[in-house]
Design a protein around this motif. Sequence first.
Motif, PDB file in Angstrom:
ATOM      1  N   GLN A 146      23.921  -3.942   5.504  1.00 14.86           N
ATOM      2  CA  GLN A 146      25.293  -3.425   5.513  1.00 14.86           C
ATOM      3  C   GLN A 146      26.025  -3.839   6.786  1.00 14.86           C
ATOM      4  OE1 GLN A 146      24.925   0.543   2.647  1.00 14.86           O
ATOM      5  NE2 GLN A 146      24.754   0.811   4.846  1.00 14.86           N
ATOM      6  N   ALA A 150      29.437  -6.005   6.983  1.00 23.26           N
ATOM      7  CA  ALA A 150      30.614  -5.569   7.734  1.00 23.26           C
ATOM      8  C   ALA A 150      31.121  -6.673   8.653  1.00 23.26           C
ATOM      9  CB  ALA A 150      30.275  -4.315   8.544  1.00 23.26           C
ATOM     10  N   SER A 155      34.961  -5.446   8.585  1.00 22.58           N
ATOM     11  CA  SER A 155      35.136  -3.994   8.585  1.00 22.58           C
ATOM     12  C   SER A 155      34.382  -3.388   9.760  1.00 22.58           C
ATOM     13  CB  SER A 155      34.619  -3.391   7.276  1.00 22.58           C
ATOM     14  OG  SER A 155      33.212  -3.530   7.176  1.00 22.58           O
ATOM     15  N   GLU A 157      32.646  -0.598   9.199  1.00 19.93           N
ATOM     16  CA  GLU A 157      31.447  -0.109   8.528  1.00 19.93           C
ATOM     17  C   GLU A 157      31.527  -0.451   7.046  1.00 19.93           C
ATOM     18  OE1 GLU A 157      28.477   3.758   8.538  1.00 19.93           O
ATOM     19  OE2 GLU A 157      30.263   3.675   9.792  1.00 19.93           O
ATOM     20  N   THR A 158      30.365  -0.733   6.460  1.00 20.37           N
ATOM     21  CA  THR A 158      30.294  -1.099   5.048  1.00 20.37           C
ATOM     22  C   THR A 158      29.188  -0.309   4.369  1.00 20.37           C
ATOM     23  OG1 THR A 158      31.185  -3.339   5.324  1.00 20.37           O
ATOM     24  CG2 THR A 158      29.736  -2.981   3.438  1.00 20.37           C
ATOM     25  N   TRP A 159      29.478   0.145   3.159  1.00 15.57           N
ATOM     26  CA  TRP A 159      28.487   0.840   2.330  1.00 15.57           C
ATOM     27  C   TRP A 159      28.235   0.013   1.070  1.00 15.57           C
ATOM     28  CZ3 TRP A 159      32.191   3.345   5.118  1.00 15.57           C
ATOM     29  CH2 TRP A 159      31.805   4.442   5.904  1.00 15.57           C
ATOM     30  N   MET A 315      30.964  -3.051  -2.876  1.00  8.88           N
ATOM     31  CA  MET A 315      30.936  -2.619  -1.480  1.00  8.88           C
ATOM     32  C   MET A 315      32.179  -1.802  -1.163  1.00  8.88           C
ATOM     33  SD  MET A 315      29.636  -5.942   0.683  1.00  8.88           S
ATOM     34  CE  MET A 315      28.308  -7.009   0.097  1.00  8.88           C
ATOM     35  N   HIS A 317      34.344  -0.825   2.223  1.00  5.24           N
ATOM     36  CA  HIS A 317      34.540  -1.158   3.632  1.00  5.24           C
ATOM     37  C   HIS A 317      35.509  -0.160   4.267  1.00  5.24           C
ATOM     38  CE1 HIS A 317      32.675  -5.049   2.775  1.00  5.24           C
ATOM     39  NE2 HIS A 317      33.557  -5.240   1.815  1.00  5.24           N
ATOM     40  N   ARG A 352      26.208 -11.682   0.076  1.00  3.58           N
ATOM     41  CA  ARG A 352      26.760 -11.762   1.434  1.00  3.58           C
ATOM     42  C   ARG A 352      26.192 -12.970   2.173  1.00  3.58           C
ATOM     43  NH1 ARG A 352      24.149 -12.478   5.783  1.00  3.58           N
ATOM     44  NH2 ARG A 352      22.581 -11.063   4.923  1.00  3.58           N
TER      45      ARG A 352
END
Length: 565
Positions: A146, A150, A155, A157-159, A315, A317, A352
């Motif tokens: 993650q 990001a 970003s 933070e990324t989930w 994702m 962000h 990614r």
Amino acid sequence: MFASSPSLDLNLELGFAKKWILRPLRSTRTATRMSISEESVTLEPVKEQDRIGRTGKTRSVTKNDLLVSKSQTSQKDRLPPPLVTALKTSAERNVASFHFPGHNRGHAAPSSLTQLIGLRPFLHDLPELPELDNLFSPEGPILEAQIQAAQLFGSSETWFLVGGTTCGIQAAIMATCLPGEHLVLPRNCHVSAISAIVLSGATPKYIIPEYDCSWDIAGGVNVMQVQKAIKDLEMEGQRPAAVFITCPTYHGICSNLSEICQLCHSLGIPVIVDEAHGAHLGFHPEMPHSALKQGADIVVQSTHKVLCSLTQSSMLHMSGNIVDREQIGRCLQTLQTTSPSYLLLASLDAARAQLGENPETTFNKAMELASEARFLIKEIMGITVLDSPNFAKFPAIDPLRLTIGFSQLGLSGHESDDILDRDHGIISELVGTKSITYAINLGTCRDHIQRLVMGLKELSSWSQRNHAMGMGLDNRRFAPFVDATMILNPRDAFFARKNRVGILESLGKICGELICPYPPGIPVMIPGEIITQSALDYLLDVKSMGAIISGASDPLLSSMVICDV
């Protein structure tokens, strides 16, 4: 126990009661650690001199520092995809397995499915084993994957999401809007935004987007429309908790997010962007800028659409500090499954990594093919191509989204799609009443472009031979939802008592169903709105053309569910 990789800055202070610092420690059980590293870490008290920089002042290393330091690493120093590597290592272990799922690493996989996809997907279909990390409390390969995502997308933070962009949109709205608070959003939003309003209890303030009758396509929204919606709420003594924008739309139409974000941020309002169709934006100089680049606070992307992860993987962000990141995490934990598919998660990591290898040039071929297709198709008699002049108020249309019009051939989009599929094996992404949309991606090849062009040429010739040219199709005067009036909040309507009445009797009543042609998944009727003649006519019309109507309890549309209030 925390897991790490050599690329992580191990001097990462944590906000514990005591001052601690992470120290590397050789693992004695490498099989249960991250496969990208043989090291794990342990916690030791921090010595005061470790916390003092050259200025003599205390400095805490934050997660943002970690992102910056990693983003400066050269391409040759990049590690393999951490979650992909961990999954591979775990699957290759020689173990006696007494855990879920029941196919037991493929030993009991259904033969009908193994004949289709083989055994390897089952071998890698593993649960949350220690070495594979935990989606809701990541500290190993999921966290590392993650973080790398990001960095690539820009970003803070990324989930990773295994419930598609739908669950990301729901989490974003739930994290920003309390029950009763207002959400400004376009009326042509995806159905997931409406379900999020039901879940959150927010009150929608709709913006009617620009609509092109000749294409039967709705566009984006502009900053003046957003400003008017905010002022309308201010006149009522209210203010929006968030502004939600769909950009790009399914047809690739982009709004000017930079202007919208500047306006909203000047008022302290977060901007959520449904960028389901735009995970690739910004990765080529001729593409529109991404939502994150333009200042959006929360961006949800369908990584599986134009990028190359598995279907259902997306994702979320976050950027800036307007939105509470912990609230996003809580909402995602509420909405996502507690048994996430590691195949989906690993595919996000792999997608990614694929894009990150050459982010500036990855889309060169796709962009070249899209330009070639657009040029050749414009030369075909009776065929039109959706371009920026059709929606001149908006800055761009995604060049990889190719929308073709057939009105001059006297054919609907559904009729044209049936012919192209049956006679040429051409499968489209989105079929409309007057157009077909084709998605060009990294897997598109020149042979497929030539096949599409040839099919369109033959369709044009067939139309001329059958004297359909010039007949055209009736233009709609306005969007089917332009005269929609909300009587009940969607949440109140969702939980209200319901009755079923005949289709004609439903006119003027409060709709109790969420009904939309799918795709694109844009609601024509929303619970709580008055059922209008234009909405009914539109649904019956597109159904007669072959569209699938989603959400209607009566698939024949001979009756309608209304709210008994």
